[in-house]
Design a protein around this motif. Structure first.
Motif, PDB file in Angstrom:
ATOM      1  N   LYS A  32       0.812  -1.228   0.000  1.00 30.80           N
ATOM      2  CA  LYS A  32       0.000   0.000   0.000  1.00 30.80           C
ATOM      3  C   LYS A  32       0.837   1.267   0.000  1.00 30.80           C
ATOM      4  N   TYR A  33       2.054   1.218   0.579  1.00 33.53           N
ATOM      5  CA  TYR A  33       2.856   2.427   0.752  1.00 33.53           C
ATOM      6  C   TYR A  33       4.232   2.255   0.111  1.00 33.53           C
ATOM      7  N   SER A  34       4.686   3.316  -0.552  1.00 28.91           N
ATOM      8  CA  SER A  34       6.006   3.257  -1.178  1.00 28.91           C
ATOM      9  C   SER A  34       6.525   4.672  -1.412  1.00 28.91           C
ATOM     10  N   VAL A  35       7.817   4.877  -1.135  1.00 29.34           N
ATOM     11  CA  VAL A  35       8.501   6.138  -1.445  1.00 29.34           C
ATOM     12  C   VAL A  35       9.812   5.775  -2.130  1.00 29.34           C
ATOM     13  N   GLU A  36       9.979   6.226  -3.351  1.00 29.30           N
ATOM     14  CA  GLU A  36      11.089   5.758  -4.176  1.00 29.30           C
ATOM     15  C   GLU A  36      12.455   6.201  -3.677  1.00 29.30           C
ATOM     16  N   ARG A  89       8.856   0.219  10.793  1.00 29.55           N
ATOM     17  CA  ARG A  89       9.550   1.420  10.326  1.00 29.55           C
ATOM     18  C   ARG A  89       8.656   2.153   9.320  1.00 29.55           C
ATOM     19  N   PRO A  90       7.869   3.138   9.786  1.00 38.86           N
ATOM     20  CA  PRO A  90       6.956   3.827   8.875  1.00 38.86           C
ATOM     21  C   PRO A  90       7.668   4.837   7.971  1.00 38.86           C
ATOM     22  N   LEU A  91       7.113   5.019   6.795  1.00 41.91           N
ATOM     23  CA  LEU A  91       7.590   6.028   5.849  1.00 41.91           C
ATOM     24  C   LEU A  91       7.042   7.400   6.219  1.00 41.91           C
ATOM     25  N   PRO A  92       7.678   8.476   5.738  1.00 45.19           N
ATOM     26  CA  PRO A  92       7.050   9.793   5.826  1.00 45.19           C
ATOM     27  C   PRO A  92       5.666   9.744   5.165  1.00 45.19           C
ATOM     28  N   GLY A  93       4.708  10.380   5.800  1.00 44.49           N
ATOM     29  CA  GLY A  93       3.340  10.357   5.292  1.00 44.49           C
ATOM     30  C   GLY A  93       2.457   9.316   5.950  1.00 44.49           C
ATOM     31  N   LEU A  94       3.066   8.357   6.632  1.00 47.52           N
ATOM     32  CA  LEU A  94       2.308   7.352   7.389  1.00 47.52           C
ATOM     33  C   LEU A  94       2.465   7.684   8.868  1.00 47.52           C
ATOM     34  N   SER A  95       1.410   8.213   9.462  1.00 50.34           N
ATOM     35  CA  SER A  95       1.508   8.698  10.831  1.00 50.34           C
ATOM     36  C   SER A  95       1.538   7.545  11.822  1.00 50.34           C
ATOM     37  N   ILE A  96       2.110   7.817  12.990  1.00 47.57           N
ATOM     38  CA  ILE A  96       2.143   6.823  14.064  1.00 47.57           C
ATOM     39  C   ILE A  96       0.727   6.446  14.481  1.00 47.57           C
ATOM     40  N   VAL A  97      -0.170   7.415  14.561  1.00 50.74           N
ATOM     41  CA  VAL A  97      -1.554   7.142  14.962  1.00 50.74           C
ATOM     42  C   VAL A  97      -2.217   6.194  13.972  1.00 50.74           C
TER      43      VAL A  97
END
Length: 392
Positions: free
Chosen positions: A229-233, A267-275
């Motif tokens: 669902k999430y990806s940052v190149e 390990r979340p990416l930027p844009g995926l909040s902890i909440v």
């Protein structure tokens, strides 16, 4: 006293143990390192503020400030930041004393040599070469506590009402390659509380290991969901990662297991909040808790650390790229950057030494990297604070 030379500063910093650990038997105060840095900063005309952490007695932050002699030039400036603590160590795996700076094979060995006490020696050695009378913007040195555990030092600094640098450089070991963004870090314990009993009559108990098997299935499905669902190149590993790192439960083969606990690392990416991430984990486990009411608890092992997100077109990133002759990158590990960024400053991570040496036995700095690293740090300070063309 006079400011020691570069290697003597390095030696003194390494010689003062300042281990930060969740295990209280290993945890040490960083006060000796802070006091050493305070004395050296005062030798260079800095005003020094030492603050004990509100929720961690015996741990201290240092903020040293030096204003331009022209009192009309008090806005903005550069903050050079680092942490004073180190990870715990296993001395049986070291080939030298971790608290004695040892030169061998053109390397400087010692606990904290690159992660990251040594950065302060580079910074102070650069500042000593610059005339205070030529300083045109404020210059700050920040030394924090407990980065390796709770990041409580940086979180407390983020609340500092009067600290407003224009730029912040965090000297974690990047081989002087600027880092403009990194992932966050969330560690959680998933605890299953069952009901113990004699193994000969399974119906009289509730086996926590069997419930944990269902939990692991759900967690691995969440791992795949995050990946898809999430990806940052920008990142070498472009998706969030989820690791099953530790599990324990039960006490004997002939007893029904009454408690089982799994520790996971996300390990979340930027844009995926902890909440948002915490809610995804709870949602994944909800069917199991409904089937076995009150059996599943999720507990933070430490305060979650958000991802750090900067811009590749910021003035500080462009300046760092020019000085280092390296393009800014994204990294998978995390630093104090998301907290210090809350001060409103352009922020990067860039420092001497290789991240491959961090948290390793025989941690060391390659000596052939000293001169080029020192030159970049000196030029950075000159450009931001000493009448050179400032980053824009």
């Amino acid at each position: 006293m006079s400011l020691p030379n570069f290697l003597d500063m390095y030696k003194k910093l390494i010689a003062n143990p300042s281990v930060s650990a969740i295990d209280r038997s290993l945890d040490l105060s960083n006060k000796a390192v802070i006091d050493e840095l305070a004395n050296w900063c005062r030798e260079l005309d800095f005003e020094v503020e030492i603050t004990e952490l509100t929720h961690s007695p015996g741990k201290f932050n240092l903020l040293a400030r030096r204003e331009p002699l022209d009192k009309n030039l008090t806005e903005g400036g550069l903050m050079l930041a680092g942490h004073t603590d180190t990870v715990p160590f296993d001395d049986t795996r070291w080939n030298s004393d971790p608290f004695e700076l040892t030169e061998k094979d053109n390397k400087l060995f010692g606990l904290g040599s690159i992660d990251m006490k040594g950065f302060f020696a580079f910074v102070l050695n650069a500042i000593r070469q610059l005339e205070h009378s030529q300083q045109s913007t404020p210059l700050m040195i920040l030394a924090t506590a407990d980065e390796e555990t709770t990041m409580a030092g940086a979180q407390q600094v983020a609340q500092h009402a009067s600290l407003k640098p224009k730029y912040c450089v965090i000297g974690e070991p990047t081989d002087m390659v600027p880092v403009f963004t990194h992932k966050g870090h969330m560690s959680s314990a998933i605890r299953i509380t069952g009901r113990s009993g004699h193994s000969s009559d399974p119906e009289r108990g509730l086996n926590a290991i069997e419930i944990m098997q269902q939990v692991i299935t759900q967690v691995l499905q969440l791992k795949e969901e995050l990946k898809n669902k999430y990806s940052v190149e920008h990142f070498a590993v472009p998706h969030p990662t989820l690791n099953l790192g530790h599990i324990h439960g039960g006490d004997n083969a002939n007893r029904i297991c009454g408690c089982c606990e799994l520790h996971i690392d996300i390990r979340p990416l930027p844009g995926l909040s902890i909440v948002e991430l915490e809610q995804m984990l709870l949602t994944a486990l909800k069917p199991i808790n409904e089937q076995y009411p009150g059996s599943v608890d999720v507990i933070d092992l430490h305060d979650p650390i958000p991802a750090f997100s900067g811009r590749t077109d910021s003035g500080l990133v462009k300046l760092a790229e020019k000085l280092s002759k390296q393009k800014a990158i994204a990294v998978n590990y995390c630093t104090e950057a998301p907290f210090l960024q809350q001060l409103g400053c352009e922020t990067i991570v860039m420092g001497p030494g290789s991240i491959a040496q961090a948290h390793q036995p025989d941690e060391h700095l390659a000596m052939d990297k000293i001169k080029p690293s020192q030159e970049i740090i000196l030029n950075l300070i000159q450009t931001c604070c000493f009448n050179k063309e400032e980053a824009s």
